[in-house]
Every structure is written in C-alpha cells, then in structure tokens.
Design an enzyme around this catalytic site. Structure first.
Site, short mmCIF file in Angstrom:
data_model
loop_
_atom_site.label_atom_id
_atom_site.label_comp_id
_atom_site.label_asym_id
_atom_site.label_seq_id
_atom_site.Cartn_x
_atom_site.Cartn_y
_atom_site.Cartn_z
N LYS A 1 14.27 -21.75 50.14
CA LYS A 1 12.90 -21.53 50.62
C LYS A 1 12.81 -21.76 52.14
CE LYS A 1 10.86 -23.06 46.24
NZ LYS A 1 10.50 -21.89 45.45
N ASP B 1 8.12 -34.14 46.27
CA ASP B 1 8.66 -32.80 46.02
C ASP B 1 8.36 -31.97 47.28
OD1 ASP B 1 8.95 -30.13 45.43
OD2 ASP B 1 8.02 -30.24 43.45
N HIS C 1 4.57 -28.67 39.96
CA HIS C 1 5.46 -27.64 39.42
C HIS C 1 6.12 -28.21 38.16
CE1 HIS C 1 9.18 -25.18 39.32
NE2 HIS C 1 8.53 -24.30 40.04
N CYS D 1 4.93 -21.48 37.40
CA CYS D 1 5.52 -22.73 36.87
C CYS D 1 4.58 -23.91 37.05
CB CYS D 1 6.88 -23.03 37.51
SG CYS D 1 8.10 -21.76 37.25
N GLN E 1 8.05 -26.82 48.82
CA GLN E 1 7.24 -25.88 49.61
C GLN E 1 6.92 -26.41 50.99
OE1 GLN E 1 6.48 -22.83 48.72
NE2 GLN E 1 7.11 -22.93 46.58
N1 C6P Z 1 8.80 -22.71 43.14
C1 C6P Z 1 7.69 -20.56 43.24
O1 C6P Z 1 7.67 -19.34 43.16
P1 C6P Z 1 13.95 -24.82 42.74
O2 C6P Z 1 13.75 -23.76 41.70
O3 C6P Z 1 14.72 -26.00 42.19
O4 C6P Z 1 14.49 -24.32 44.03
O5 C6P Z 1 12.48 -25.36 43.12
C2 C6P Z 1 11.61 -25.79 42.11
C3 C6P Z 1 10.26 -26.08 42.69
C4 C6P Z 1 9.80 -27.38 42.71
N2 C6P Z 1 8.63 -27.71 43.26
C5 C6P Z 1 7.84 -26.78 43.81
C6 C6P Z 1 6.55 -27.20 44.44
C7 C6P Z 1 8.23 -25.44 43.82
O6 C6P Z 1 7.43 -24.54 44.38
C8 C6P Z 1 9.47 -25.07 43.22
C9 C6P Z 1 9.86 -23.63 43.14
C10 C6P Z 1 9.01 -21.29 43.13
O7 C6P Z 1 6.67 -21.21 43.42
C11 C6P Z 1 9.79 -20.81 41.95
S1 C6P Z 1 9.03 -21.25 40.42
#
Ligand code: C6P
Length: 414
Positions: free
Chosen positions: A234, A208, A131, A372, A211
C-alpha cells in the site's frame, strides 16, 4: 495529465505518472483510471526494476552464504530494514520484523504476546471500524483464553466515540488494538491520545497502520505504541512483504512465532535456543526480492516528500467530496473531520456492485463491497459501499471522469 482547474499542483503529477507504467494501459478500450489505491497502490518502474535486478544479478539466499552474491543480497535485504526503521521512526533495526504484511503482523502479536499475557477475564479493546484482520485474530485468542473482546463504537460521521473509549478502558483491559486510518471510511483516529490513555490504564497498544503508513508521517516513538503493523504494497512497494514494529523489550520477552531455519541459535534434539532480534521472528527463507524492492518504494516516497503527497491527496479528497455531494441520492459514508484521501459512498436504491461493474466498463477501477469491515457496514445499515481511494499519481481530471461515469451509471440503473 493536466489539472482542469486553477488549483496549483503541489506535485509534478505528470512526471510522477510517467514513472508508473501501468497507468498507460487501457481497460475496456478506455484509459485506466485507477482509484483503488487503498486496496493496493501501483508500483513505480524503479520498484519493478529492483525486483528484476535482484533476480538478474545477485539472487542468493541471505544470512547463510559467504559468497559474493549472498553477501550482496544480505546487504540489500538489511538496507530495507534500516529504511523501514527510518520510515516509522523506530529506535533500532532490531525492532523491525519483516512479515508478509499487516495481517501476519497482527497475527504474530496475537499468537505470541497474546498467548503469553492474556488470561481468562481479560479484555481486549478494538473499534467498530476495524478491518477483519484486526478482529478475527483477537476473537480466536479470546475464545482460546476465555477473554472478552470489547468494541469502541463509531458515531454517524464515522468517528470513534472517545467518551465511550475512556469508559471502556479499565484495569482488565490488557490490549487496545486500533486502526490508525479506516480503510472503509478514511477516518484518521487520534491514536496518540488513545495510546496515552491505554498506557495509563496499564494496557498495551497495537496500531494497525495498513492505511496510515502511506498517508501520514509515522513516528512510533512519538506515538509510543507498543506494536505497529503495515504492508509494503500500500506504500508503492511489492505484495508479500510488510513490517511489524515492536518495542525491543517486548519483542525480547515474547515467545517465538514460527520455528525453522534462521530463528535459532543452536538446535539439539534436547533443546533449541533462539536467535536474537529481529531474526527470532523471521523463520525460513524470506521474501528476499520483494523486501529489497520495498526499500526502493520507501526511497521513492521519501524523495517525493510525504508533506507534498499529503497536500496533493487532500486537494483531491476535497475536490472529490465536493463533486460527489452534487450527485442526487448519493450519501457519503464517513464524514470525519480528519480523513485521508478516500471516499466511500452509497447511492439510493442502487447496489454498489452494479456501480462498480459499470465503472469498470469505462476503465475506472474502484472497490465495491464491505472492504473486509462487515461489522462496520452493519453499523451503518448498508451491504457495502463504492470506495474511491486516491494516490499521489491521481488527478482532478480523473475525478471528473469518475463523476461523469457515476452520472451515466445512475442513469443506466434507475
Ligand atoms: N485492506 C482494502 O482494500 P494486508 O492484506 O495484510 O496487506 O492488509 C490487511 C489490512 C489491515 N488493516 C487495514 C486497515 C487494511 O485496510 C488492510 C487491507 C485492503 O481496504 C484489502 S482488504
């Protein structure tokens, strides 16, 4: 909602759905079919109530007052830290740093540990399926420190090349920062094996977990990762709160991140000394209400049972994959052996966004675009995908509605 076929339900989905008020709403005069859970999950009533209860009954700043409200708020806030510690199997609550979310957690490590340890010529290893929030902070750091960002390639199934990973690891590798579950492909990466190999090469590892936290059992001590970042929103919790786990000895030895109240022991104009963990990294008044409600979300997941949730979601994944494969011209992007309940796909000669708009008109919420993960989309030679991601409250009936909707959309667009 009842399942339309004979696969036995492992969860009482009807009663779970009753706990999520938003699932009763209509979109474009159709019942909402919410399949964008990888972007953010919906919240049970208990989580919504926990936020309202805090503001209604014990709103106060934490760690600062001796009055009853402040004490109650502090206790509730710290109870979430303990729940998060248990949720990811950390050794102590001091290792749980509250952040705004995964993005802030990764940036915190880049700005503190990264600036302390990375020197010119060092290598930071990430993968082609990261991401943006696990790419850009390292690019910024590498530019500043004259270090090198190296990329572990992804094969056509959407799996990491472990062979390439092993070849990329060397004595210059200082950090491996890797996604446990890809948000665009659903791939589950073998992070335990990767951490073990990285440590043998003398590198630290950040996972990370944005997910993975909601789908997999997480045990940071068993994984032996050095850092683990995830977001509450999430995991059926509120937005604006997340966790950065770090091994205590690392967090202790790292420089501070933001300066301000709470993170200090003593301030004089000549010199400031810093607070102990975890407060050293929690400057300023935090997001108290959402942090408190985050515990309610973690309790909800624990009570429902991660194993049952996973089984239900895997059933949905298998069902959706089989149905989608029947659609002519549809290509699934991400066919790893190990996946979570998320399917990304493209349809020949149709832009993903056009599909998304038509599905929305039918009350079906999916995400379309690059998710992203622009470098990953480039790797697959596509502008983006349609992504349907399933949660514990989704049903096979909703997948049927999606498939039906897709067939109609294809007819309208071809
Ligand atoms: N992915 C998706 O629709 P935040 O925004 O800080 O809570 O998480 C960022 C992030 C980092 N790593 C991974 C693997 C992610 O999937 C995400 C967030 C969302 O896939 C929003 S772009």
């Amino acid at each position: 909602m009842k399942a339309p076929n004979s696969i036995p339900e492992v969860l009482d989905v009807a009663s779970i759905r009753n706990q999520f008020p938003i699932l009763n709403r209509r979109v474009k005069e159709k019942p909402l079919v919410y399949l964008d859970n990888a972007a953010t999950s919906q919240k049970p009533q208990s989580v919504i109530d926990a936020i309202s209860d805090y503001y209604t009954n014990y709103n106060a700043n934490i760690h600062r007052g001796i009055h009853t409200l402040a004490e109650e708020a502090t206790l509730a806030y710290e109870a979430t830290r303990h729940a998060a510690q248990e949720f990811i199997g950390a050794a102590s609550p001091e290792e749980i740093i509250f952040t705004r979310g995964t993005t802030e957690g990764i940036n915190l490590v880049a700005y503190t540990w990264g600036r302390q340890h990375i020197i010119p010529g060092d290598e930071i290893l990430i993968s082609a399926m990261e991401h943006h929030s696990n790419i850009v902070p390292w690019q910024i750091l590498c530019e500043e420190k004259d270090a090198v960002l190296k990329i572990i390639p992804v094969n056509d199934h959407g799996e990491l090349s472990m062979e390439a990973y092993m070849e990329l690891l060397n004595e210059r590798t200082k950090l491996v920062s890797i996604v446990q579950v890809s948000n665009a492909l659903g791939t589950v990466n073998p992070v335990k094996e990767m951490i073990n190999a990285a440590h043998k090469a003398g590198a630290r590892v950040l996972v990370d977990g944005a997910q993975s936290a909601v789908h997999l059992d997480i045990d940071v001590q068993d994984l032996d990762c050095d850092f683990f970042a995830f977001s509450a929103h999430k995991v059926y919790g509120p937005t604006g709160i997340g966790v950065l786990y770090g091994k205590k000895e690392l967090l202790d030895s790292m420089p501070v991140f933001q300066g301000g109240g709470e993170m200090i022991k003593e301030v004089t104009f000549e010199k400031t000394t810093y607070n102990d963990l975890p407060y050293k990294y929690e400057a300023g008044t935090p997001n108290i209400a959402d942090t408190i409600a985050f515990k309610t979300a973690l309790d909800f997941v624990k009570e429902t049972g991660k194993a049952a949730i996973r089984e239900h979601e895997n059933n949905l994944l298998d069902y959706a994959t089989a149905q989608l494969q029947q659609i002519p011209g549809l290509r699934i992007i991400g066919e790893a052996k190990e996946k979570v309940s998320l399917v990304s796909f493209v349809i020949k000669d149709i832009h993903p966004q056009d599909i998304g708009i038509i599905l929305d008109n039918m009350g079906i919420a999916v995400r379309t675009g690059h998710h992203c993960t622009q470098p990953l989309m480039k790797r697959f030679g596509i502008p983006g995908t349609v992504r349907a991601s399933f949660a514990l409250y989704n049903t096979r009936e909703e997948i049927d509605i999606l498939i039906n909707g897709l067939q109609k959309a294809i007819k309208m667009l071809s």
